[in-house]
Scaffold this active site. Structure first.
Site, short mmCIF file in Angstrom:
data_model
loop_
_atom_site.label_atom_id
_atom_site.label_comp_id
_atom_site.label_asym_id
_atom_site.label_seq_id
_atom_site.Cartn_x
_atom_site.Cartn_y
_atom_site.Cartn_z
N ASN A 117 0.89 -1.16 -0.02
CA ASN A 117 0.00 -0.03 -0.20
C ASN A 117 0.81 1.21 0.19
OD1 ASN A 117 -2.43 1.78 0.82
ND2 ASN A 117 -1.14 2.13 2.34
N SER A 166 -2.71 0.14 -6.80
CA SER A 166 -2.26 1.04 -7.65
C SER A 166 -3.10 2.16 -7.79
CB SER A 166 -2.31 0.11 -8.85
OG SER A 166 -1.66 0.74 -10.07
N SER A 167 -3.52 2.73 -8.95
CA SER A 167 -4.30 3.85 -8.97
C SER A 167 -4.85 4.13 -10.49
CB SER A 167 -3.33 5.07 -8.83
OG SER A 167 -3.97 6.26 -9.04
N TYR A 180 4.26 9.11 -11.31
CA TYR A 180 3.31 8.82 -10.42
C TYR A 180 2.61 7.35 -11.56
CZ TYR A 180 -0.38 7.53 -7.07
OH TYR A 180 -1.35 6.98 -6.57
N LYS A 184 2.42 3.33 -11.15
CA LYS A 184 1.52 2.80 -11.00
C LYS A 184 1.13 1.55 -12.06
CE LYS A 184 0.52 4.07 -6.84
NZ LYS A 184 0.78 3.12 -5.59
N VAL A 214 -9.09 9.45 -3.28
CA VAL A 214 -9.74 9.13 -2.18
C VAL A 214 -9.31 10.09 -0.99
CG1 VAL A 214 -9.49 7.16 -0.35
CG2 VAL A 214 -9.18 6.60 -2.88
N THR A 216 -7.74 11.11 1.70
CA THR A 216 -6.87 10.83 2.56
C THR A 216 -5.81 12.04 2.63
OG1 THR A 216 -5.33 10.02 0.66
CG2 THR A 216 -6.99 8.33 1.75
#
Length: 278
Positions: A117, A166-167, A180, A184, A214, A216
């Site tokens: 993660n 992943s994303s 990024y 991913k 998300v 976060t």
């Protein structure tokens, strides 16, 4: 003709599975980057289902939150054990620390679940990239899963589970995410290759879960310009016009860690509210 009703076509016996609320009792997991956000949610849910969990954090400021995750796991009704381990997932010696901590927790001296993660997601336009920026993201997002998996692999039994967070950025072409997104996309490739390498030979499944935006700390640490650019996309999310929540992602990961997911491997599961539909 093979049975299609979930029974064994030869004996007629069904697979008898424990209930979802307790189907990880006695198993042990490493969840990287699990002091907060999606990682903390995953660690807590695996613990709620009975798994012993290594809670990983990298910086001193995350020690307190990691300790709280450990306490919450050990307070769940099935009585799992947990430990917080400070480790940089991209450093070989620290990867070994995580493996050793899991083996100490495990009643079977095995690592049943490995959830990658931990991630790094700063944004920068192509013209502003430099090698330090590239290396930092690639080391955490791509190098770390490769070599932590390699370190853990001798201790992962048949029926083991590897899940990579992943994303949707891997496929969406979002501005400022050259590195990024590439890192991913690389994790999706890892899942497909490892599913082949580790499936029949070792009985291990490997899957990716791809969240969209998300709510976060990592998301809100992004530049306001980046957040503003994403808002129109969030507003058109097919499932609901909102940003994702940790609780939207966690059940998919816990499913992929369970016996029920035994026929799912090499997959990329979108946890984006449908953003990749269009």
């Amino acid at each position: 003709m093979p049975s299609t009703d979930g029974t064994n076509g030869v004996s007629g016996q069904q697979h008898i599975l424990p209930t979802l609320s307790s189907n990880l009792v006695g198993k042990t997991a490493i969840v990287t980057g699990s002091s907060r956000g999606i990682g903390a949610g995953i660690a807590l849910e695996l613990g709620r289902r009975g798994a012993n969990v290594v809670v990983n954090y990298s910086s001193e400021k995350s020690q307190g939150p990691a300790s709280q995750v450990v306490k919450a796991i050990e307070a769940t009704k099935l009585g799992p054990r947990a430990v917080a381990v400070q480790a940089s997932v991209a450093v070989a010696a620290d990867q070994q620390k995580l493996v050793e901590a899991a083996l100490k927790l495990s009643p079977s001296q095995q690592i049943d679940m490995l959830v990658h993660n931990a991630g790094h997601g700063d944004d920068r336009y192509l013209v502003d990239l430099d090698e330090a920026f590239y290396n930092e993201q690639m080391d955490i997002n791509l190098k770390a899963p490769v070599f932590l998996t390699q370190a853990a692999l001798p201790h992962i039994p048949r029926g083991g589970r590897i899940v990579i967070i992943s994303s949707v950025s891997a496929r969406m072409g979002v501005p400022q995410q050259s590195i990024y997104a590439a890192s991913k996309a690389g994790t999706e490739a890892l899942a497909r290759v490892w599913a082949s390498e580790l499936g029949q030979s070792r009985g291990i499944t490997v899957n990716c879960v791809n969240p969209g935006p998300v709510a976060t700390d990592m998301y809100y640490a992004s530049s306001q310009e980046f957040i503003d650019e994403l808002q129109p996309m969030i507003n058109t999310t097919p499932a609901e016009a909102r940003i994702g929540e940790v609780a939207d992602i966690v059940p998919l990961v816990s499913f992929l860690c369970s016996e029920e997911s035994r026929w799912v491997t090499g997959s990329v599961v979108s946890a984006s509210g449908g953003l990749l539909l269009f």
